[in-house]
Scaffold this motif. Sequence first.
Motif, short mmCIF file in Angstrom:
data_model
loop_
_atom_site.label_atom_id
_atom_site.label_comp_id
_atom_site.label_asym_id
_atom_site.label_seq_id
_atom_site.Cartn_x
_atom_site.Cartn_y
_atom_site.Cartn_z
N LEU A 76 0.82 -1.21 0.00
CA LEU A 76 0.00 0.00 0.00
C LEU A 76 0.86 1.26 0.00
O LEU A 76 0.53 2.24 -0.67
CB LEU A 76 -0.95 0.00 1.20
CG LEU A 76 -2.06 -1.06 1.17
CD1 LEU A 76 -2.81 -1.08 2.49
CD2 LEU A 76 -3.01 -0.81 0.01
N MET A 77 1.95 1.23 0.75
CA MET A 77 2.84 2.40 0.82
C MET A 77 3.54 2.66 -0.51
O MET A 77 3.85 3.80 -0.83
CB MET A 77 3.88 2.21 1.93
CG MET A 77 3.30 2.27 3.33
SD MET A 77 2.49 3.83 3.73
CE MET A 77 3.88 4.94 3.72
N LYS A 78 3.80 1.62 -1.28
CA LYS A 78 4.45 1.80 -2.59
C LYS A 78 3.61 2.67 -3.51
O LYS A 78 4.15 3.36 -4.36
CB LYS A 78 4.72 0.45 -3.24
CG LYS A 78 5.87 -0.29 -2.66
CD LYS A 78 6.09 -1.62 -3.36
CE LYS A 78 7.21 -2.40 -2.71
NZ LYS A 78 7.39 -3.70 -3.33
N GLY A 79 2.31 2.62 -3.35
CA GLY A 79 1.42 3.39 -4.19
C GLY A 79 1.26 4.84 -3.76
O GLY A 79 0.61 5.62 -4.44
N GLN A 80 1.86 5.23 -2.63
CA GLN A 80 1.71 6.59 -2.13
C GLN A 80 2.96 7.41 -2.38
O GLN A 80 4.08 6.88 -2.31
CB GLN A 80 1.44 6.56 -0.62
CG GLN A 80 0.12 5.92 -0.26
CD GLN A 80 -0.11 5.92 1.25
OE1 GLN A 80 0.72 6.37 2.01
NE2 GLN A 80 -1.26 5.40 1.65
N PRO A 81 2.80 8.70 -2.67
CA PRO A 81 3.98 9.57 -2.85
C PRO A 81 4.82 9.59 -1.57
O PRO A 81 4.29 9.57 -0.46
CB PRO A 81 3.37 10.95 -3.10
CG PRO A 81 1.95 10.70 -3.47
CD PRO A 81 1.55 9.40 -2.85
N GLY A 82 6.13 9.59 -1.74
CA GLY A 82 7.03 9.62 -0.60
C GLY A 82 7.32 8.28 0.01
O GLY A 82 8.07 8.17 0.96
N ALA A 83 6.72 7.22 -0.52
CA ALA A 83 6.94 5.89 0.05
C ALA A 83 8.37 5.44 -0.12
O ALA A 83 8.88 4.66 0.67
CB ALA A 83 6.00 4.88 -0.61
N ASP A 84 9.07 5.95 -1.13
CA ASP A 84 10.46 5.56 -1.37
C ASP A 84 11.39 6.14 -0.31
O ASP A 84 12.55 5.74 -0.20
CB ASP A 84 10.92 6.02 -2.74
CG ASP A 84 10.17 5.32 -3.88
OD1 ASP A 84 10.14 5.89 -4.96
OD2 ASP A 84 9.64 4.23 -3.64
N GLN A 85 10.94 7.10 0.49
CA GLN A 85 11.80 7.76 1.45
C GLN A 85 11.69 7.17 2.84
O GLN A 85 12.11 7.74 3.81
CB GLN A 85 11.45 9.25 1.49
CG GLN A 85 11.66 9.91 0.15
CD GLN A 85 10.90 11.23 0.04
OE1 GLN A 85 10.10 11.57 0.91
NE2 GLN A 85 11.15 11.97 -1.02
N ARG A 86 11.13 5.97 2.96
CA ARG A 86 10.94 5.34 4.26
C ARG A 86 12.22 4.72 4.80
O ARG A 86 12.27 4.25 5.91
CB ARG A 86 9.86 4.27 4.18
CG ARG A 86 8.50 4.86 3.95
CD ARG A 86 7.42 3.84 3.92
NE ARG A 86 7.91 2.53 4.28
CZ ARG A 86 7.21 1.43 4.17
NH1 ARG A 86 6.00 1.47 3.70
NH2 ARG A 86 7.69 0.26 4.51
#
Length: 141
Positions: free
Chosen positions: A129-139
Amino acid sequence: MSELPEFYFRVRENGAAVYRVDTENRQRRIEMTEIAVINIKNGKVKPHGSHVLTPSENQAIARWMADREALLARRDLDDIHRTVDHLNLTAQWAQSRASDADLDDVTDRLLMAMHDLRSVLVRKKADRLMKGQPGADQRGE
Protein backbone atom coordinates in the motif's frame (compact mmCIF):
# COMPACT_ATOMS: atom_id res chain seq x y z
CA MET A 1 9.27 -46.59 -29.95
CA SER A 2 8.84 -42.81 -29.95
CA GLU A 3 11.85 -40.60 -30.45
CA LEU A 4 13.74 -39.92 -27.26
CA PRO A 5 14.70 -36.41 -26.17
CA GLU A 6 18.26 -35.25 -26.72
CA PHE A 7 18.63 -34.42 -23.02
CA TYR A 8 17.32 -35.93 -19.80
CA PHE A 9 17.07 -33.87 -16.61
CA ARG A 10 17.14 -35.92 -13.40
CA VAL A 11 15.55 -33.66 -10.82
CA ARG A 12 17.45 -33.21 -7.58
CA GLU A 13 16.58 -31.25 -4.47
CA ASN A 14 18.10 -27.95 -5.69
CA GLY A 15 18.13 -28.51 -9.43
CA ALA A 16 19.01 -31.38 -11.72
CA ALA A 17 21.69 -33.55 -13.22
CA VAL A 18 21.72 -33.18 -17.01
CA TYR A 19 22.34 -36.14 -19.28
CA ARG A 20 22.82 -36.38 -23.03
CA VAL A 21 20.69 -39.26 -24.35
CA ASP A 22 22.26 -41.46 -27.02
CA THR A 23 20.78 -44.42 -28.89
CA GLU A 24 23.17 -44.29 -31.83
CA ASN A 25 25.39 -47.16 -30.76
CA ARG A 26 25.88 -50.72 -31.94
CA GLN A 27 23.58 -52.29 -29.39
CA ARG A 28 20.85 -49.62 -29.90
CA ARG A 29 20.74 -49.27 -26.13
CA ILE A 30 19.87 -46.04 -24.42
CA GLU A 31 23.02 -44.48 -23.03
CA MET A 32 22.92 -41.42 -20.82
CA THR A 33 26.08 -39.44 -20.32
CA GLU A 34 26.07 -36.86 -17.54
CA ILE A 35 27.10 -33.48 -18.92
CA ALA A 36 26.24 -31.00 -16.15
CA VAL A 37 24.68 -30.30 -12.78
CA ILE A 38 22.21 -27.44 -12.34
CA ASN A 39 21.57 -25.53 -9.14
CA ILE A 40 18.18 -23.90 -9.68
CA LYS A 41 18.43 -21.86 -6.47
CA ASN A 42 21.48 -19.85 -7.54
CA GLY A 43 21.26 -20.38 -11.32
CA LYS A 44 24.66 -22.04 -11.60
CA VAL A 45 25.41 -24.69 -14.21
CA LYS A 46 28.48 -26.82 -13.55
CA PRO A 47 29.77 -28.96 -16.42
CA HIS A 48 30.40 -32.56 -15.43
CA GLY A 49 34.08 -33.52 -15.28
CA SER A 50 36.00 -32.16 -18.25
CA HIS A 51 32.91 -31.76 -20.44
CA VAL A 52 32.60 -28.40 -22.18
CA LEU A 53 28.99 -27.41 -22.74
CA THR A 54 28.02 -26.62 -26.32
CA PRO A 55 25.76 -23.70 -27.24
CA SER A 56 22.87 -26.12 -27.90
CA GLU A 57 23.40 -27.76 -24.49
CA ASN A 58 23.45 -24.34 -22.81
CA GLN A 59 20.22 -23.39 -24.61
CA ALA A 60 18.49 -26.62 -23.59
CA ILE A 61 19.62 -26.15 -19.99
CA ALA A 62 18.46 -22.50 -19.91
CA ARG A 63 15.08 -23.52 -21.37
CA TRP A 64 14.70 -26.32 -18.78
CA MET A 65 15.65 -23.95 -15.95
CA ALA A 66 13.06 -21.36 -17.03
CA ASP A 67 10.38 -24.05 -17.35
CA ARG A 68 11.33 -25.55 -13.98
CA GLU A 69 11.27 -22.19 -12.19
CA ALA A 70 7.80 -21.49 -13.63
CA LEU A 71 6.58 -24.93 -12.52
CA LEU A 72 7.96 -24.48 -9.00
CA ALA A 73 6.33 -21.03 -8.74
CA ARG A 74 2.97 -22.52 -9.78
CA ARG A 75 3.40 -25.30 -7.21
CA ASP A 76 4.24 -22.79 -4.47
CA LEU A 77 1.07 -20.83 -5.14
CA ASP A 78 -0.98 -24.03 -5.31
CA ASP A 79 0.46 -25.06 -1.93
CA ILE A 80 -0.67 -21.74 -0.45
CA HIS A 81 -4.21 -22.23 -1.78
CA ARG A 82 -4.19 -25.69 -0.19
CA THR A 83 -3.01 -24.13 3.07
CA VAL A 84 -6.05 -21.85 3.07
CA ASP A 85 -8.23 -24.95 2.62
CA HIS A 86 -6.38 -26.71 5.45
CA LEU A 87 -6.86 -23.73 7.75
CA ASN A 88 -10.58 -23.85 7.08
CA LEU A 89 -10.67 -27.61 7.64
CA THR A 90 -8.67 -27.14 10.85
CA ALA A 91 -11.16 -24.57 12.12
CA GLN A 92 -14.00 -26.96 11.38
CA TRP A 93 -12.14 -29.81 13.12
CA ALA A 94 -11.43 -27.65 16.19
CA GLN A 95 -15.06 -26.57 16.39
CA SER A 96 -16.75 -29.90 15.78
CA ARG A 97 -14.51 -32.91 16.38
CA ALA A 98 -11.41 -32.07 18.42
CA SER A 99 -11.18 -33.35 21.94
CA ASP A 100 -9.79 -31.23 24.76
CA ALA A 101 -6.60 -33.32 24.61
CA ASP A 102 -6.32 -32.75 20.84
CA LEU A 103 -6.71 -29.00 21.32
CA ASP A 104 -4.17 -28.98 24.16
CA ASP A 105 -1.73 -30.71 21.82
CA VAL A 106 -1.94 -28.19 18.95
CA THR A 107 -3.38 -24.89 20.18
CA ASP A 108 -0.16 -23.11 21.19
CA ARG A 109 1.73 -24.14 18.05
CA LEU A 110 -1.19 -23.17 15.80
CA LEU A 111 -1.63 -19.82 17.53
CA MET A 112 2.08 -19.00 17.21
CA ALA A 113 2.18 -20.02 13.54
CA MET A 114 -0.98 -18.04 12.79
CA HIS A 115 0.36 -15.00 14.67
CA ASP A 116 3.62 -15.18 12.72
CA LEU A 117 1.78 -15.53 9.42
CA ARG A 118 -0.60 -12.69 10.24
CA SER A 119 2.32 -10.40 11.16
CA VAL A 120 4.09 -11.12 7.88
CA LEU A 121 0.94 -10.68 5.80
CA VAL A 122 -0.01 -7.39 7.49
CA ARG A 123 3.52 -6.00 7.08
CA LYS A 124 3.71 -7.05 3.42
CA LYS A 125 0.27 -5.58 2.68
CA ALA A 126 1.26 -2.29 4.34
CA ASP A 127 4.44 -2.23 2.25
CA ARG A 128 2.43 -2.75 -0.96
CA LEU A 129 0.00 0.00 0.00
CA MET A 130 2.84 2.40 0.82
CA LYS A 131 4.45 1.80 -2.59
CA GLY A 132 1.42 3.39 -4.19
CA GLN A 133 1.71 6.59 -2.13
CA PRO A 134 3.98 9.57 -2.85
CA GLY A 135 7.03 9.62 -0.60
CA ALA A 136 6.94 5.89 0.05
CA ASP A 137 10.46 5.56 -1.37
CA GLN A 138 11.80 7.76 1.45
CA ARG A 139 10.94 5.34 4.26
CA GLY A 140 14.52 4.11 4.44
CA GLU A 141 13.86 0.48 3.44
